[in-house]
Design an enzyme around this catalytic site. Sequence first.
Site: not given
Length: 765
Positions: A677, A704
């Site tokens: 990430e 997200h």
Amino acid sequence: MVQSAVLGFPRIGKNRELKKATEAYWSGKISADELNTAAKNLRLEHWKLQKDQGVDIVPSNDFSFYDQIMDHSFTFNAIPERYLKYDLTPLDTYFAMGRGMQRPAADGKPAVDVPSQEMVKWFDSNYHFLRPEVSDKTEFKLNSTKAVDEFLEAKQANIQTRPVLLGPVTFLYLAKATKESSVKPIDLLPKLASAYVELLKKLVEAGAESVQIDEPILALDLPKEVLDSYKSTYETLAQAGAKLILTTYFGPLKQNIEILKGLPVAGIHIDVCRAPENLDDTLSILSDKQVLSVGIVSGRNIWKTDFQKAVAVIEKAIAAVGSERVIVASSSSILHIPHSLSGEDQLKPEIKRWFAFAVEKCAELAILTKAVNEGPASVRKELEANAADAKARAESPITNVKAVRDRQAAVTPEMHTRATPFEKRYSLQQESLKLPQFPTTTIGSFPQTKEIRVTRNKFVKGLISAEEYDAFIRNEITDVVKFQENIGLDVLVHGEPERNDMVQYFGEKMEGFVFTVNGWVQSYGSRCVRPPIIVGDVSRPGPMTVKESAFAQSVTSKPMKGMLTAPITILRWSFPRDDVEESIQAQQIALGLRDEVLDLEKAGVRVIQCDEPALREGLPLRRADWAQYVDYAVKAFRLATGGVKDDTQIHSHFCYSDFNDIFDAIQGLDADVVSIENSKSDMKLMSVLSNYKSCIGPGLFDIHSPRVPPVEEFKERIDALIKSVPKNRLWINPDCGLKTRGWPETTADLENMIVATRIARNENA
Ligand SMILES: CN1c2c(nc(N)[nH]c2=O)NC[C@@H]1CNc1ccc(C(=O)N[C@@H](CCC(=O)N[C@@H](CCC(=O)N[C@@H](CCC(=O)O)C(=O)O)C(=O)O)C(=O)O)cc1
Ligand SMILES: N[C@@H](CCS)C(=O)O
Ligand SMILES: [Zn+2]
């Protein structure tokens, strides 16, 4: 009299009512008023529930619509400017901070396009919080009276609660400064402390008898300046006249105990589940007026408390300070465990009796408190039942399976090592896979649509047959594979439609685990997981993923990536055993995965990804304990993956951006390609990327958030990465799996990512 206390209760609801209401609000199905009513009902239900179990001190302000840490950012006006320019309602501003917002102009309102704040793991748990963000422009002030309102709401229902606040030092220690700002968050403490005083005064005026103020960073190794700041900060807070219970949890206080000595607080809470030594340490510095809150019922696991041991610890505290000054409490908030055991009728009674979920933990607190207040005879039946449960567990045959232990004993060092070093095997892999420069891939999951979830639900309930379900899954896989071929991805995935969750799915396929039907635990925002429970020695009776991966490979000529969850992640996102070392449990899982990896290879799958996103959060909170953890964690991964041929490419994946702490461990896994990430961390990975010796795919977009970055944004990120990562080592991928996204944004995200990659290839050919 000793009192009992809960430090925080799971807010999602027995049947995930909060999740359903917030998601309905986000999709426009219910109004803000309806959402508020649903939240109010839940809060009331939870307060009553805890009281009904016999808990004396129940918390308020532990409720949150998205995240309790973000609530503090909002409360104290640490709201970055980018969320304020759209004239959103306070509630929508709040949600935009949590999940970002992107919507076109409509009804006279301007278009909105704002990413969420950075999301990070809460200490070593699987809960995620939104990292507070401060800048030179941050002006702390009381922007919300949520804590007071919820206290009064309970009071109106005749329930006296203890409001919970995150302490100001922890808030700022966990905060970051915005990119363009030169401020050091911790330097803002005096200003923040004044805003806290304002809130505390309001709580006192409203009738709060005491306030729980959480300072969990005291379980970490802290810089001297942070430790030194406690004295002046708490002296400022003392001006409010509130009775503060300074609350620590998740580990030993060690040398940090020194700063608690003489601090102007009414009491100190310690976690004696994780760190029994906290008791003696705290007794040595407690003043003769301060209360000691003993966190003896674990807020982090689902095992029944050993009453005999717990009573002995509480008695020791009483002997030292007297029963008027002792509180028997949960070790931390019990947010981390499922709501209740009721309805879990599929659990075998002989195993169910080993567990206590949140409601049952409340009952445990009440029993322990009664035992010390009124004597053991007053709860004899409960104490005897508890001892019998513990004995039955210790004697259960599933806790020690000879075949599993024999296999562990036969593990050799060679089983942890691939035959050939990375450089050589990667060129063999390139010959076989023939991938272009900057290969593109995804992390595994594609949207878990309503249709997938509903179909699985029908299968679980026996409403459709296994054949119908398999056919449905094969269809999904085929569609996802065709989608990826059409869009131009290089290494494909099957999309994981058959998986309810990346950990639960594997737990269900292995011996030694049990499952709940409704044991939901909040992971972030409205998202929940149902952690499987490791109850015995673990083994893999048969293939877990081969059918789906082999099928997916059969419908494409492009390389298909097999997709597994690696040992530490399976271990940490389950509830592990507390009767066996975690290193032993990790090795058992690794041996099962090793068989799976080799079976995938045999089935013609040439790229295999073992996701290890929990590796970072598993790091012990104290550095002195890291080496031992890293040793067994790395060995487990290498044991799972070390048996493959040179030209089988091993990938791994990590969804966090704090690469620094774990860099050596990730390098030590000896994976050929890792994805990590990156998109929400201001590219802070950059400085370490150039040192990484295998291939790396720093995430290019945040999964997200529903926000779709434009092509130019992707291209800028790729250009920035090329400066740090050698061009023949850079992979292109999202931050994490796409399961939470819808198809429209998934398509747009991946299209933009691929267009930007093609431009970068042309420029760098
Ligand atoms: C990668 N992440 C994960 C973490 N931990 C895990 N254990 N798993 C992870 O993937 N930690 C770090 C991150 C956190 N990220 C996430 C991301 C997404 C979720 C998530 O989407 N959770 C789902 C629930 C997933 C699940 O269990 N699905 C089941 C059940 C689905 C369901 O609700 N069924 C309904 C009936 C169908 C319907 O009407 O929709 C029902 O049971 O009532 C399944 O698919 O079978 C969520 O919705 O919260 C979590 C963590
Ligand atoms: N393969 C998983 C990893 C999530 S961390 C997924 O794509 O959802
Ligand atoms: Zn991930």
